[in-house]
Design a protein around this motif. Structure first.
Motif, PDB file in Angstrom:
ATOM      1  N   ASP A 421       0.852  -1.194   0.000  1.00 48.94           N
ATOM      2  CA  ASP A 421       0.000   0.000   0.000  1.00 48.94           C
ATOM      3  C   ASP A 421       0.889   1.246   0.000  1.00 48.94           C
ATOM      4  N   GLU A 422       0.308   2.406   0.202  1.00 43.95           N
ATOM      5  CA  GLU A 422       1.050   3.679   0.239  1.00 43.95           C
ATOM      6  C   GLU A 422       1.974   3.846  -0.972  1.00 43.95           C
ATOM      7  N   ILE A 423       1.383   3.891  -2.126  1.00 44.78           N
ATOM      8  CA  ILE A 423       2.154   4.067  -3.362  1.00 44.78           C
ATOM      9  C   ILE A 423       2.630   5.514  -3.446  1.00 44.78           C
ATOM     10  N   SER A 424       3.938   5.715  -3.423  1.00 46.64           N
ATOM     11  CA  SER A 424       4.475   7.078  -3.501  1.00 46.64           C
ATOM     12  C   SER A 424       5.006   7.423  -4.884  1.00 46.64           C
ATOM     13  N   GLY A 425       5.084   6.433  -5.762  1.00 48.77           N
ATOM     14  CA  GLY A 425       5.572   6.732  -7.104  1.00 48.77           C
ATOM     15  C   GLY A 425       5.507   5.536  -8.029  1.00 48.77           C
ATOM     16  N   VAL A 426       5.101   5.791  -9.272  1.00 47.02           N
ATOM     17  CA  VAL A 426       5.188   4.805 -10.357  1.00 47.02           C
ATOM     18  C   VAL A 426       5.996   5.482 -11.443  1.00 47.02           C
ATOM     19  N   MET A 427       7.222   4.997 -11.659  1.00 46.74           N
ATOM     20  CA  MET A 427       8.163   5.696 -12.531  1.00 46.74           C
ATOM     21  C   MET A 427       8.540   4.839 -13.738  1.00 46.74           C
ATOM     22  N   CYS A 428       8.891   5.505 -14.823  1.00 49.52           N
ATOM     23  CA  CYS A 428       9.249   4.791 -16.036  1.00 49.52           C
ATOM     24  C   CYS A 428      10.668   4.241 -15.946  1.00 49.52           C
ATOM     25  N   SER A 429      11.062   3.462 -16.953  1.00 53.56           N
ATOM     26  CA  SER A 429      12.300   2.680 -16.882  1.00 53.56           C
ATOM     27  C   SER A 429      13.548   3.546 -16.787  1.00 53.56           C
ATOM     28  N   GLN A 430      13.540   4.730 -17.394  1.00 55.45           N
ATOM     29  CA  GLN A 430      14.726   5.589 -17.368  1.00 55.45           C
ATOM     30  C   GLN A 430      14.602   6.702 -16.328  1.00 55.45           C
ATOM     31  N   TYR A 431      13.833   6.444 -15.292  1.00 58.60           N
ATOM     32  CA  TYR A 431      13.604   7.461 -14.271  1.00 58.60           C
ATOM     33  C   TYR A 431      14.919   7.970 -13.688  1.00 58.60           C
ATOM     34  N   LEU A 432      14.982   9.290 -13.545  1.00 59.90           N
ATOM     35  CA  LEU A 432      16.170   9.915 -12.968  1.00 59.90           C
ATOM     36  C   LEU A 432      15.742  11.167 -12.217  1.00 59.90           C
ATOM     37  N   GLU A 433      16.184  11.251 -10.982  1.00 64.28           N
ATOM     38  CA  GLU A 433      15.946  12.449 -10.178  1.00 64.28           C
ATOM     39  C   GLU A 433      17.286  13.104  -9.876  1.00 64.28           C
ATOM     40  N   ILE A 434      17.414  14.376 -10.227  1.00 71.33           N
ATOM     41  CA  ILE A 434      18.625  15.113  -9.900  1.00 71.33           C
ATOM     42  C   ILE A 434      18.494  15.569  -8.453  1.00 71.33           C
ATOM     43  N   ILE A 435      19.268  14.941  -7.578  1.00 71.74           N
ATOM     44  CA  ILE A 435      19.137  15.195  -6.140  1.00 71.74           C
ATOM     45  C   ILE A 435      20.002  16.367  -5.697  1.00 71.74           C
ATOM     46  N   ASP A 436      21.286  16.376  -6.091  1.00 68.10           N
ATOM     47  CA  ASP A 436      22.190  17.442  -5.688  1.00 68.10           C
ATOM     48  C   ASP A 436      22.067  18.582  -6.681  1.00 68.10           C
ATOM     49  N   GLU A 437      21.182  19.551  -6.399  1.00 66.71           N
ATOM     50  CA  GLU A 437      20.884  20.579  -7.385  1.00 66.71           C
ATOM     51  C   GLU A 437      21.593  21.900  -7.128  1.00 66.71           C
ATOM     52  N   LYS A 438      21.951  22.215  -5.919  1.00 59.83           N
ATOM     53  CA  LYS A 438      22.701  23.427  -5.608  1.00 59.83           C
ATOM     54  C   LYS A 438      22.237  24.607  -6.459  1.00 59.83           C
ATOM     55  N   ASP A 439      22.986  24.892  -7.516  1.00 54.21           N
ATOM     56  CA  ASP A 439      22.657  26.049  -8.336  1.00 54.21           C
ATOM     57  C   ASP A 439      21.584  25.754  -9.371  1.00 54.21           C
ATOM     58  N   LEU A 440      21.131  24.494  -9.470  1.00 57.12           N
ATOM     59  CA  LEU A 440      20.140  24.130 -10.477  1.00 57.12           C
ATOM     60  C   LEU A 440      18.799  23.865  -9.802  1.00 57.12           C
ATOM     61  N   ASP A 441      18.361  24.789  -8.986  1.00 52.59           N
ATOM     62  CA  ASP A 441      17.137  24.608  -8.207  1.00 52.59           C
ATOM     63  C   ASP A 441      15.974  25.149  -9.008  1.00 52.59           C
ATOM     64  N   VAL A 442      15.121  24.260  -9.514  1.00 52.70           N
ATOM     65  CA  VAL A 442      14.006  24.689 -10.346  1.00 52.70           C
ATOM     66  C   VAL A 442      12.904  25.280  -9.490  1.00 52.70           C
ATOM     67  N   ASN A 443      12.365  26.391  -9.919  1.00 53.43           N
ATOM     68  CA  ASN A 443      11.259  27.019  -9.212  1.00 53.43           C
ATOM     69  C   ASN A 443      10.064  26.077  -9.203  1.00 53.43           C
ATOM     70  N   SER A 444       9.564  25.756  -7.998  1.00 56.95           N
ATOM     71  CA  SER A 444       8.475  24.799  -7.885  1.00 56.95           C
ATOM     72  C   SER A 444       7.107  25.468  -7.915  1.00 56.95           C
ATOM     73  N   ASP A 445       7.061  26.762  -8.129  1.00 63.37           N
ATOM     74  CA  ASP A 445       5.785  27.476  -8.088  1.00 63.37           C
ATOM     75  C   ASP A 445       5.093  27.467  -9.443  1.00 63.37           C
ATOM     76  N   TYR A 446       5.196  26.359 -10.156  1.00 64.97           N
ATOM     77  CA  TYR A 446       4.518  26.242 -11.439  1.00 64.97           C
ATOM     78  C   TYR A 446       3.119  25.677 -11.198  1.00 64.97           C
ATOM     79  N   ASP A 447       2.136  26.248 -11.824  1.00 68.98           N
ATOM     80  CA  ASP A 447       0.773  25.766 -11.679  1.00 68.98           C
ATOM     81  C   ASP A 447       0.207  25.556 -13.075  1.00 68.98           C
ATOM     82  N   PHE A 448      -0.023  24.293 -13.419  1.00 63.30           N
ATOM     83  CA  PHE A 448      -0.507  23.985 -14.765  1.00 63.30           C
ATOM     84  C   PHE A 448      -1.972  23.567 -14.759  1.00 63.30           C
ATOM     85  N   ASP A 449      -2.650  23.802 -13.642  1.00 61.30           N
ATOM     86  CA  ASP A 449      -4.065  23.426 -13.587  1.00 61.30           C
ATOM     87  C   ASP A 449      -4.915  24.446 -14.325  1.00 61.30           C
TER      88      ASP A 449
END
Length: 449
Positions: A421-449
């Protein structure tokens, strides 16, 4: 009938109409707007001319609305003229740094495409993730003296709103890692188009931006592929051609897999696992629907997402006999939990009943998975032959494919049952998360609704 046919019919009716009567002629000749002595025929011709002119003007406005955006499905770049080819060679001269060429390419790409608001914001986020800043350059203004002393290309570059920071102008090939001199004091930056495309499409699009509708996924993938094809077509970075082509293949794969992951994410964990979770103290046991007050009607619009214990027990008892190695005779109140693990899993296979079989459950076979560039995660399933089998309705399991990744809570019980239970993610085969972003911090205030 089209608008054009309607106009033609109106013109035909004007030019083929019977001549005006003498009475109408006399009436027209006395009109204040008619010049003295002007013949009636001239007046009719003027009327026709005015009608023609008015219709053409209206058609011209409508035509402007159908101009291509550059993102159409079958859109292709027009062949380069000799002058355009020479201009590209000048703009993207290999003697110029990669950063400078990319800056110019981004500006020219934006100028040659018609962006809506969503495409614009997605492209800005993608470029920013790749190290291209958006906004006015510090000390990037130009004055009259600068204009006189520099050509148009230099002026455009200094006024550019998308640029590679000065600290990243020392760009090298990713394959040059082993060739770097450890005594070099200046930090160098590797460029990897495929790496950024993977992170943006497989992580940012579904999770940061929440775009899961097929049409939104198609738009996002097409945008990135369109930009990469522009870079290839204009030979902006020939030293990275193979890497860019690999990134385009990643776009194709993401376009195929992301919609499937979105569907499965909505269906998991399925009714059987919800029932197990409800009965044995899992996540769904915390959201059992509350009894309705006397006289209160139960409306479909107000249904709670969980299951009552009675509903859960009915589902469990109707399906548990399909699971091998599970002792279904053990009373529910005697079943306890042996272990619970937050698991990151990779799908290695699936099993579904034969068509026409009365069996309701299918199986998703998984092994522990650790994302690349991160420390391995120790799992209780590391040394289990065949990994872990997650049982769920076959109508749910049919969407899983080899290489897909799941993040969920896996529970093991004393009667041999394993549920999740508690599914937190279903990701595709080439899934990649950039964890150490330092200067590459994407603005999360995007609203596409």
């Amino acid at each position: 009938m089209s608008a054009i046919d309607d106009i033609v019919d109106q013109l035909d009716s004007l030019t083929t109409a019977d001549p005006p009567s003498s009475a109408s002629v006399e009436k027209n000749t006395t009109a204040p707007t008619q010049p003295v002595g002007a013949p009636a025929d001239d007046d009719a011709a003027a009327t026709v001319g005015a009608a023609i002119k008015k219709k053409k003007k209206k058609g011209g406005r409508k035509k402007g609305k159908t101009l291509p955006t550059g993102f159409e499905t079958n859109f292709t770049e027009a062949p380069l003229t000799p002058d355009e080819f020479s201009k590209d060679k000048e703009l993207y001269d290999l003697n110029k740094g990669v950063a400078e060429r990319i800056e110019v390419a981004v500006q020219r790409y934006k100028a040659k495409r018609k962006f809506n608001d969503i495409r614009h914001r997605l492209l800005e986020a993608y470029l920013f993730l790749g190290g291209i800043n958006t906004g006015a350059k510090m000390f990037g203004g130009v004055d009259n003296k600068f204009v006189k002393d520099h050509d148009a290309e230099d002026i455009a570059r200094y006024k550019a709103t998308d640029y590679v920071p000065d600290k990243m102008h020392r760009i090298r090939l990713q394959e040059q890692d082993d060739e770097l001199d450890g005594d070099d004091e200046d930090e160098e930056y590797a460029i990897d188009f495929n790496y950024i495309v993977r992170a943006f499409l497989t992580d940012r699009i579904p999770f940061a931006f929440g775009l899961k509708k097929p049409e939104d996924i198609e738009m996002s993938v097409n945008l990135i592929r369109n930009f990469l094809n522009f870079i290839l077509y204009h030979n902006v970075c020939p030293e990275f051609t193979d890497n860019i082509k690999l990134a385009i293949k990643t776009c194709e794969l993401a376009g195929d897999e992301l919609p499937i992951c979105a569907v499965l994410s909505d269906k998991l964990p399925g009714s059987f696992n919800k029932a197990c979770s409800t009965l044995f103290g899992g996540y769904w046991s915390l959201i059992i629907p509350q009894p309705w007050a006397p006289g209160e009607e139960k409306e479909n619009s107000n249904l709670e997402p969980g299951l009552t214990r009675e509903e859960a027990q009915k589902i469990y008892e109707s399906l548990v006999h399909e699971l091998p190695h599970v002792d279904a005779t053990v009373p529910l109140d005697k079943v306890t939990e042996i272990a619970k693990e937050w698991a990151a899993l990779e799908v290695t296979g699936t099993w579904l009943p034969e068509p026409g079989s009365p069996l309701k459950l299918g199986k998703i076979i998984c092994k522990p998975w650790t994302q690349e560039d991160t420390k391995p995660i120790v799992s209780r399933w590391d040394n289990v032959e065949g990994g872990v089998s997650l049982w769920c309705e076959k109508t749910v399991a049919q969407y899983a494919y080899v290489g897909m990744h799941l993040c969920c809570a896996v529970h093991e019980l004393t009667n041999g049952l394993v549920y999740f239970d508690e599914i937190s993610g279903v990701m595709c085969s080439q899934y990649l998360e950039i964890i150490d972003e330092k200067d590459l911090d994407v603005n999360s205030d995007y609203d596409f609704d």
